[in-house]
Structure formats: structure tokens, C-alpha cells
Design an enzyme around this catalytic site. Structure first.
Site, PDB file in Angstrom:
ATOM      1  N   ASN A 321      55.800  73.607  20.300  1.00  0.00           N
ATOM      2  CA  ASN A 321      56.219  72.332  20.890  1.00  0.00           C
ATOM      3  C   ASN A 321      57.656  72.424  21.401  1.00  0.00           C
ATOM      4  O   ASN A 321      58.474  71.518  21.214  1.00  0.00           O
ATOM      5  CB  ASN A 321      56.097  71.209  19.863  1.00  0.00           C
ATOM      6  CG  ASN A 321      55.900  69.845  20.510  1.00  0.00           C
ATOM      7  OD1 ASN A 321      55.780  69.730  21.726  1.00  0.00           O
ATOM      8  ND2 ASN A 321      55.870  68.798  19.703  1.00  0.00           N
ATOM      9  N   HIS A 357      56.353  59.563  16.654  1.00  0.00           N
ATOM     10  CA  HIS A 357      54.943  59.865  16.400  1.00  0.00           C
ATOM     11  C   HIS A 357      54.181  58.629  15.922  1.00  0.00           C
ATOM     12  O   HIS A 357      52.970  58.541  16.140  1.00  0.00           O
ATOM     13  CB  HIS A 357      54.808  60.974  15.360  1.00  0.00           C
ATOM     14  CG  HIS A 357      54.943  62.351  15.933  1.00  0.00           C
ATOM     15  ND1 HIS A 357      56.147  63.003  16.039  1.00  0.00           N
ATOM     16  CD2 HIS A 357      54.010  63.197  16.454  1.00  0.00           C
ATOM     17  CE1 HIS A 357      55.957  64.191  16.583  1.00  0.00           C
ATOM     18  NE2 HIS A 357      54.676  64.335  16.846  1.00  0.00           N
TER      19      HIS A 357
END
Length: 475
Positions: A321, A357
Site C-alpha cells: 500500500n 478506514h
């Protein structure tokens, strides 16, 4: 007739999803990523280096169509945020007030979306691509703000992304809905996008990017197959099952490590396929190497070689990521330098990632573990680096291979330990997960301040002459 066709489409997608053993939203997501390949090919041979306005409209139509295919009328949420962002920059321009307002508005909108759509599992709903959009719009405001400063006072990263003007609504929308990245990323700056559209990123001669793009996408499909096969043997449900709890403790740790490895392939496959689309479009161009070969890693989100060979969590973070990590580093971590405290900046960056998130406690448990693991590794690595004789011993002869195997097992097992809450999400699930492993990772990493002095004393006893190294040199 239209309604009937819609029902037939839905039944076919559901049937095919059941056939391959995937949820229908996940199948729609995969189709939406793969459709990017023919879309960028059409652009390449009809619009590349042509009118920027036509290219913007093409990307908007393609991205909006993908959004409608997946989320229908919920496309209104991304449209609202794009419009608000444009109006904000139009009224406030590149000011610190616009940065603060953009940050608060986009994060609040995203969190409200999570609250409205959230369930006990990871959801593929309109809030999923909206998290990508949130970072993109916040970064845009920062870049316009940076464009008002003296270029010599900007960092190297800021100089590459700063904008000395306010983009139009069409430009912002095209950047947002770019079909190769709207659903799962990668992130790329408005400046890169505009240079690409104008033809100044690569040049107006068609770039040799088709084969590199197909190879990257093909690798993504391979990882997707491995994930689909692997998750059939160790599904998420197994980690909290009675059968799992009956395993010996050492087997539970191994199973969790393999399960996490398989689970991460889901994300890696999507990133690789999306990156392949970006490469084929030409957007990923990042210059040439020493031999004059084109580099296509400008939109990379995973470094496969480093990821598969990782022997520390530092390697994992540097390889996984990477696009999002670079965004957080540029727009959160480095912006807190005025605090003059690396630990506060690091904690703030991880808290931001957890909040970004969503609300599930598992995210916060996961990023807490990242914080304590990285500080454990950095402190230990820094101390060992001060003993050259010990380093030479560990990197020579058979010990070199033994060290690699031990470190590889360490990464695989404890990566599974750290990732568990991220996948299980709910407190009762990840607490039970950690209980099954007797909180071994917490004891090992968070307990470092309690037993670290004893380990350092042992290193000192066998390490020979000590050579002082500045802490920043090993961070």
C-alpha cells in the site's frame, strides 16, 4: 423491457458470482477494474494528446458509468464532494482555511458514509471508493495551497505536486472519475493527471506501455487466483472456529500467518490490476533508467519483490500500500514537523489511517500494533547496528541463511497476528482471536520497554566493540 433486462443482468452476475465463489459486489468491482483496459486502449488510439477537454469528458463518462454500474444513485455522494471541493477552491483559493475546511468536510462526509453503510463485515458499497476520493480531494486542496508558497521553501515532494492555479470543475471531476483509479486507487496528483492529458508527462508519441501494463495486470490476475484457491482452504471464518481452537498453539500461529498471507493477496491483486491500467494509459510514466528504458512505477501501490522477500515489518510497510503510505507521509506526517517529535507525528499518522478506514475497533487495534512493532524494530535495529562484529557474524556463512529463515517466519507469523483485527473488525471477534494466541504479539512487542534492557545487555556482551551511530541513520 429495460426492467426485465436489468433483472436478467442481475441474475447472471449473481449466478456467475456463485460459480466462482465470490460475492456479487466483489465481482462487480473486479469487472469495473478490468474494464479499464479496453477503456484506456480506446483513449490511446483516439484521444491521446488530443483536446484536453475531450479527454476530460471521456474520463468523466467512463468513471461515472463505472460508478453507476456498482452503486447506482449513490453516485450522488461523490458528485456532491467534487462540487463542494471546486466551490471551496473557487471561493477560498489556496489558503490554510481551505485546507482545514476540505479536510474536515471530506473526512466527515466519509465517516458519515461509513456509519450509514457499515455492517459487521468489510462492505463493498459506495463508501469504499469514497475513501479513495477523500484522499484525492484533500490532497488537491493542499496542492493548491502549496502553489501559493515560494517554490524554494517547498519540499521535493511538494514541488512535484504543487499547483499555481485552481483547476476547473471539469478537471477535478475527470481526475476524480479517472476509470483506472476511481474504485480502488491508486492515488496520483492532479498535476500528474494534467501533465498526462496535455501530453507533457511522456510526450505525444504513443508510449511503449502496453506490454508492461499487461504484464502487471497479468500478475494481478495470478495473485487473484492464488487468493481464491487459498481462501477456500483457510476462510476467515476458520480463524474463530472450534476446529481452529483445537489446534496446538504453535499451529494456530502458523495457520494465522498463512491465512494473513492469503488475505493480503486480495488487496495486492486489485492494486496490480489497477496499476496495469494506469501503465497502459501512460499515466504511470516516471522517467527513464540509466539504460534509457522507460520506468512505469509512477502509480505503483505494491513492490512485489520487496513484499515477498520481506524479513522485517519495515520491509512490509515499505512494500505494501505504498501509494497510500506516501500520501499519509506527505500530507499528514511531514506536515506535523513543527511538533518536533517523531513519535507524535507517527502516532498521528496511524490514527488518521485508522479513522480513514472507519469505525470498526479492529482498525485501531491493527494500527496500534503497527506503532509498537515499528518502534520495537527501529530501536533494536539501531542498537544492533552499533556492533559491526555482530553484524558481520550474522551476515556470514550458514548463520546468514538461518537468520533469513527465522526472520521470514517472524514476519509471516506476526503479520498474521497484527492483521487479524483488520479483517475481523468487531471487538468480540478480534479479542477472541488474540485470546486464542495468548496475546503473544502484545507481550513480545509492547513489552519491549520491560525486557529490552536485558536483550541489549546480551547484545553488548557478545557484540564486541561498540560504534556509536546516530539514531536517524537507522530509522
Amino acid at each position: 423491457m429495460a426492467s426485465s433486462a436489468g433483472l436478467e443482468e442481475m441474475s447472471f452476475l449473481q449466478w456467475f458470482a456463485n460459480l466462482v465463489g465470490a460475492p456479487e459486489p466483489a465481482l462487480r468491482l473486479l469487472i469495473s477494474i478490468l474494464i479499464g483496459y479496453p477503456l484506456v486502449l480506446i483513449h490511446r488510439y483516439t484521444l491521446y494528446c488530443k483536446s484536453p477537454s475531450l479527454q476530460h469528458l471521456y474520463f468523466i463518462v467512463c468513471g461515472v458509468s463505472i460508478a453507476l454500474f456498482n452503486y447506482g444513485q449513490n453516485i450522488v455522494h461523490s458528485a456532491i464532494c467534487v462540487t463542494v471541493e471546486w466551490l471551496l477552491l473557487l471561493v477560498m483559493g489556496g489558503t490554510i482555511k481551505s485546507v482545514i475546511f476540505s479536510f474536515l468536510f471530506n473526512m466527515t462526509y466519509l465517516l458519515v458514509g461509513y456509519y450509514m453503510t457499515g455492517t459487521d463485515t468489510y462492505d463493498i458499497k459506495w463508501s469504499m471508493p469514497h475513501c479513495v476520493l477523500t484522499l484525492r480531494l484533500i490532497a488537491l486542496t493542499y496542492d493548491v495551497y502549496d502553489g501559493t508558497k515560494d517554490p524554494e521553501k517547498l519540499s521535493g515532494d511538494q514541488q512535484k505536486t504543487a499547483l499555481s492555479f485552481t483547476p476547473t470543475l471539469v478537471e477535478i471531476a475527470a481526475h476524480t472519475y479517472f476509470p483506472a483509479s476511481f474504485m480502488v486507487g491508486p492515488q496520483f496528483s492532479m498535476r500528474r493527471y494534467l501533465d498526462f492529458v496535455k501530453g507533457s508527462l511522456v510526450g505525444c508519441e504513443l508510449p511503449p506501455c502496453l506490454v508492461p501494463g499487461l504484464l502487471r495486470g497479468g500478475l494481478g490476475l495470478l495473485y487473484l487466483v492464488i487468493y481464491q484457491v487459498g481462501i477456500g482452504y483457510i476462510p476467515d471464518e476458520f480463524i474463530n472456529s472450534a476446529e481452529y481452537f483445537e489446534l496446538p498453539l504453535w499451529q494456530r500461529h502458523l495457520v494465522v500467518g498463512v491465512w494473513a498471507k492469503i488475505t493480503l493477496y486480495k488487496y495486492i491483486s486489485c492494486w496490480l490490476i489497477s496499476e496495469g491500467v494506469c501503465i497502459m494509459s501512460g499515466l504511470s510514466y516516471s522517467g527513464k533508467d540509466a539504460n534509457g528504458n522507460c520506468l512505469w512505477n509512477g502509480c505503483a501501490n505494491v513492490k512485489i519483490g520487496l513484499y515477498e522477500g520481506a524479513t522485517t515489518f519495515g520491509h512490509m510497510i515499505a512494500s505494501f500500500n505504498t501509494n497510500t503510505n506516501a500520501w499519509v507521509a506527505q500530507y499528514v506526517y511531514k506536515r506535523l514537523r513543527f511538533l518536533n517529535n517523531r513519535y507524535i507525528s507517527q502516532a498521528a499518522a496511524l490514527i488518521f489511517l485508522a479513522v480513514w478506514h472507519g469505525f470498526h475497533t479492529g482498525y485501531y487495534a491493527c494500527f496500534f500494533m503497527e506503532f509498537v512493532v515499528m518502534n520495537f524494530e527501529k530501536d533494536l535495529a539501531h542498537y544492533i547496528s552499533q556492533y559491526p562484529r555482530l553484524l558481520s557474524l550474522l551476515n556470514a556463512g550458514p548463520l546468514k541463511y538461518i537468520k533469513y529463515v527465522v526472520l521470514k517466519m517472524y514476519v509471516v507469523i506476526f503479520m498474521g497476528y497484527c492483521l487479524g483485527p483488520f479483517v475481523l473488525l468487531k471487538l468480540h471477534k478480534w479479542w477472541q482471536f488474540y485470546y486464542s494466541l495468548y496475546f503473544s504479539g502484545h507481550i513480545f512487542f509492547a513489552g519491549w520497554p520491560l525486557y529490552g534492557s536485558a536483550v541489549k545487555a546480551l547484545i553488548k556482551a557478545i557484540g564486541g566493540e561498540r560504534v556509536r551511530v546516530e539514531k536517524g541513520k537507522t530509522d
